[in-house]
Write an enzyme that holds these catalytic residues in place. Structure first.
Site, PDB file in Angstrom:
ATOM      1  N   LEU A 279      -7.034  -8.695  -0.570  1.00 53.11           N
ATOM      2  CA  LEU A 279      -8.225  -9.108  -1.309  1.00 53.11           C
ATOM      3  C   LEU A 279      -8.071  -8.952  -2.820  1.00 53.11           C
ATOM      4  O   LEU A 279      -9.045  -9.063  -3.567  1.00 53.11           O
ATOM      5  CB  LEU A 279      -9.443  -8.330  -0.803  1.00 53.11           C
TER       6      LEU A 279
ATOM      7  N   HIS B  24      -6.885 -10.091  -6.607  1.00 50.82           N
ATOM      8  CA  HIS B  24      -6.831 -11.355  -7.332  1.00 50.82           C
ATOM      9  C   HIS B  24      -5.491 -11.507  -8.055  1.00 50.82           C
ATOM     10  O   HIS B  24      -4.944 -10.515  -8.541  1.00 50.82           O
ATOM     11  CB  HIS B  24      -7.936 -11.401  -8.395  1.00 50.82           C
TER      12      HIS B  24
ATOM     13  N   MET C 285      -4.737  -1.617  -8.897  1.00 47.35           N
ATOM     14  CA  MET C 285      -3.861  -1.910  -7.759  1.00 47.35           C
ATOM     15  C   MET C 285      -2.458  -2.276  -8.233  1.00 47.35           C
ATOM     16  O   MET C 285      -1.470  -1.932  -7.589  1.00 47.35           O
ATOM     17  CB  MET C 285      -4.441  -3.027  -6.887  1.00 47.35           C
ATOM     18  N   GLU C 286      -2.358  -2.955  -9.356  1.00 49.26           N
ATOM     19  CA  GLU C 286      -1.046  -3.321  -9.899  1.00 49.26           C
ATOM     20  C   GLU C 286      -0.271  -2.075 -10.321  1.00 49.26           C
ATOM     21  O   GLU C 286       0.936  -1.963 -10.060  1.00 49.26           O
ATOM     22  CB  GLU C 286      -1.214  -4.296 -11.069  1.00 49.26           C
TER      23      GLU C 286
ATOM     24  N   ASP D  23      15.338   3.366  -0.941  1.00 51.94           N
ATOM     25  CA  ASP D  23      16.254   2.392  -0.353  1.00 51.94           C
ATOM     26  C   ASP D  23      17.673   2.551  -0.896  1.00 51.94           C
ATOM     27  O   ASP D  23      18.638   2.501  -0.137  1.00 51.94           O
ATOM     28  CB  ASP D  23      15.748   0.972  -0.618  1.00 51.94           C
TER      29      ASP D  23
END
Length: 169
Positions: free
Chosen positions: A78, A80, A116-117, A131
């Site tokens: 959700l 943008h 969120m970024e 990793d």
């Protein structure tokens, strides 16, 4: 119907939806997040000395973190798509315990925040370290990922209580 104490990603029926930000004011938005990956002393030593077989671990993790900010909208259902104006990623080795601390600060001028970024940058940066080093140290632990500060928009400045932040290297 949105506000600081409401879950605005749900409509009146309780269904998930993408928030309409069309009426929100365009402001400068900034978010700072941090996290860390704990590892064996020998793993940190190899990263610092450049002897990890896959190359420059911190350089690759920094690029991965920056790329992740630009793709957050593809990962978080959700979120943008945003036109970011700047991303700064710091990866700092620290000892006692052996770890790499990742801090990401993200900027944009827009109608929704960049929390969120910033969190995605930290998460992907740390996952990239895992990793690249997992063949040597599968016991690495990602921890303390969280938002440190955000500014802009209707709610303005928010800062985490420094007592709850991970220790700085």
């Amino acid at each position: 119907m949105s506000g600081v104490n409401t879950l605005n990603h749900f409509n009146r029926l309780g269904e998930a939806h993408m928030v309409d930000i069309g009426e929100k004011v365009v402001t400068t938005r900034v978010a700072l997040a941090s996290g860390e990956i704990i590892m064996a002393d020998s793993t940190l030593e190899r990263i610092e000395s450049g002897r990890m077989g896959k190359g420059d671990v911190l350089g690759v993790a920094r690029i991965a973190a920056i790329q992740a900010t630009k793709r957050t909208w593809e990962l978080i259902p959700l979120a943008h798509p945003l036109l970011l104006t700047g991303v700064e990623v710091e990866l700092t080795p620290a000892h006692d315990p052996a770890r790499i601390v990742c801090r990401a600060e993200v900027h944009c001028v827009g109608q929704t925040g960049v929390e969120m970024e910033a969190l995605t940058a930290v998460s992907v940066g740390l996952l990239t370290i895992y990793d690249m080093c997992k063949a040597m140290d599968r016991g690495m632990l990602l921890q303390n990922t969280g938002l440190i500060r955000k500014d802009g928009g209707k709610t303005g400045l928010w800062e985490r209580d420094q007592a709850s932040c991970p220790p700085s290297p």
